[in-house]
Enzyme design. Structure first.
Site, PDB file in Angstrom:
ATOM      1  CG  ASP A  18      -2.338   0.867   1.659  1.00  0.00           C
ATOM      2  OD1 ASP A  18      -2.680   1.446  -0.060  1.00  0.00           O
ATOM      3  OD2 ASP A  18      -2.384   1.210   1.855  1.00  0.00           O
ATOM      4  CG  HIS A  35      -0.067   1.887  -9.075  1.00  0.00           C
ATOM      5  ND1 HIS A  35      -0.443   1.766  -7.677  1.00  0.00           N
ATOM      6  CD2 HIS A  35      -1.412   2.561  -9.989  1.00  0.00           C
ATOM      7  CE1 HIS A  35      -1.505   2.386  -7.750  1.00  0.00           C
ATOM      8  NE2 HIS A  35      -2.016   2.900  -8.761  1.00  0.00           N
ATOM      9  CG  LEU A 129       8.441 -17.141  -3.363  1.00  0.00           C
ATOM     10  CD1 LEU A 129       9.049 -17.395  -1.571  1.00  0.00           C
ATOM     11  CD2 LEU A 129       9.922 -15.806  -4.149  1.00  0.00           C
TER      12      LEU A 129
END
Ligand code: FPP
Length: 244
Positions: A18, A35, A129
């Site tokens: 955020d 972004h 991962l």
């Protein structure tokens, strides 16, 4: 400086990324620049998670509620997701990372859906991962869908209502057989969960930092893990019971 964290790296870390919009505003830029800078943070944190031996990293990239943002921002975010997946696939391959998604990806524009599906197929055999991108995701959507699917299976006679237990409900969520998150990080100083992994985070350790996502560094990430490693996870038990 972050301390030595190799002893207690969480198996599953979830992140609410955020503060991109506020970062852009602070720098006198349009929201999309925030972004774009956020994508660099995604790259750095993903590589760090893989290096540290984290098994699952789940990133809240686009919520069900984000569809309500101005159309211009939604379109630009979708384009950014498409470009990022295309650009980052070699990095995923290089680091043996497997891409997965959770959420209602049928709502994504076709181009984005195809790009994510292609990348998931390309990385399917990677054993390191698991990078789980939450797209058009919200917990209430996911839980409602699970209830519908369970009701349909009861109606079909696949099992009875008495057979419904916590592990059955978990298996109907989009997270399927993923382990619950051990640590949930939210950047930007907001103190809420925003419809993210509500069922799965019943016993997750929460970590909130005022740092905005584009400013969140690998050092901040390691600090969050070090903070987690100092906590006692009791899962409803007493300290004395844990010491036995
Ligand atoms: C929240 O900041 C951030 C988002 C809604 C989008 C995050 C998405 C990315 C960084 C792209 C990730 C790409 C991949 C492939 C995982 P905000 O806009 O709510 O910020 P604000 O609260 O300051 O306005």
């Amino acid at each position: 400086m972050a301390e030595n964290i190799s002893q207690s790296v969480p198996r599953h870390i979830a992140i609410i990324m955020d503060g991109n919009g506020r970062w852009a505003k602070q720098h006198g830029l349009k929201r999309m620049f925030g972004h774009q800078r956020g994508v660099q943070t995604v790259h750095d944190i993903t590589e760090a998670a893989a290096e540290l031996g984290v098994e699952y990293l789940t990133l809240y990239a686009f919520s069900t509620e984000n569809w309500n943002r101005p159309q211009e921002e939604v379109d630009a975010l979708m384009s950014l997701l498409v470009d990022t997946v295309a650009k980052e696939t070699p990095t995923l391959m290089k680091n043996n990372i497997r891409l997965l998604t959770i959420g209602d990806i049928t709502r994504l524009p076709e181009k984005a859906r195809v790009k994510f599906q292609t990348c998931m197929e390309q990385t399917a055999a990677n054993t390191g991962l698991k990078l789980v991108v939450a797209l058009s995701y919200s917990s209430r959507w996911e839980i409602t869908r699970a209830v519908q699917l369970i009701a349909e299976d009861v109606k079909k006679g696949n099992f009875s209502a008495d057979d419904i237990n916590e592990s059955l409900v978990s298996s109907y969520l989009t997270t399927g057989d993923m382990p619950d998150p051990d640590l949930l990080i939210r950047t930007s100083g907001e103190l809420r969960i925003s419809n993210f992994l509500l069922w799965q985070s019943a016993y997750t350790e929460l970590y909130f930092t005022p740092c905005l996502w584009p400013d969140f560094t690998v050092e901040h990430f390691k600090e969050a893990i070090a903070d987690y490693s100092r906590r006692e996870r009791r899962f409803g038990k007493t300290t004395e019971q844990l010491q036995k």
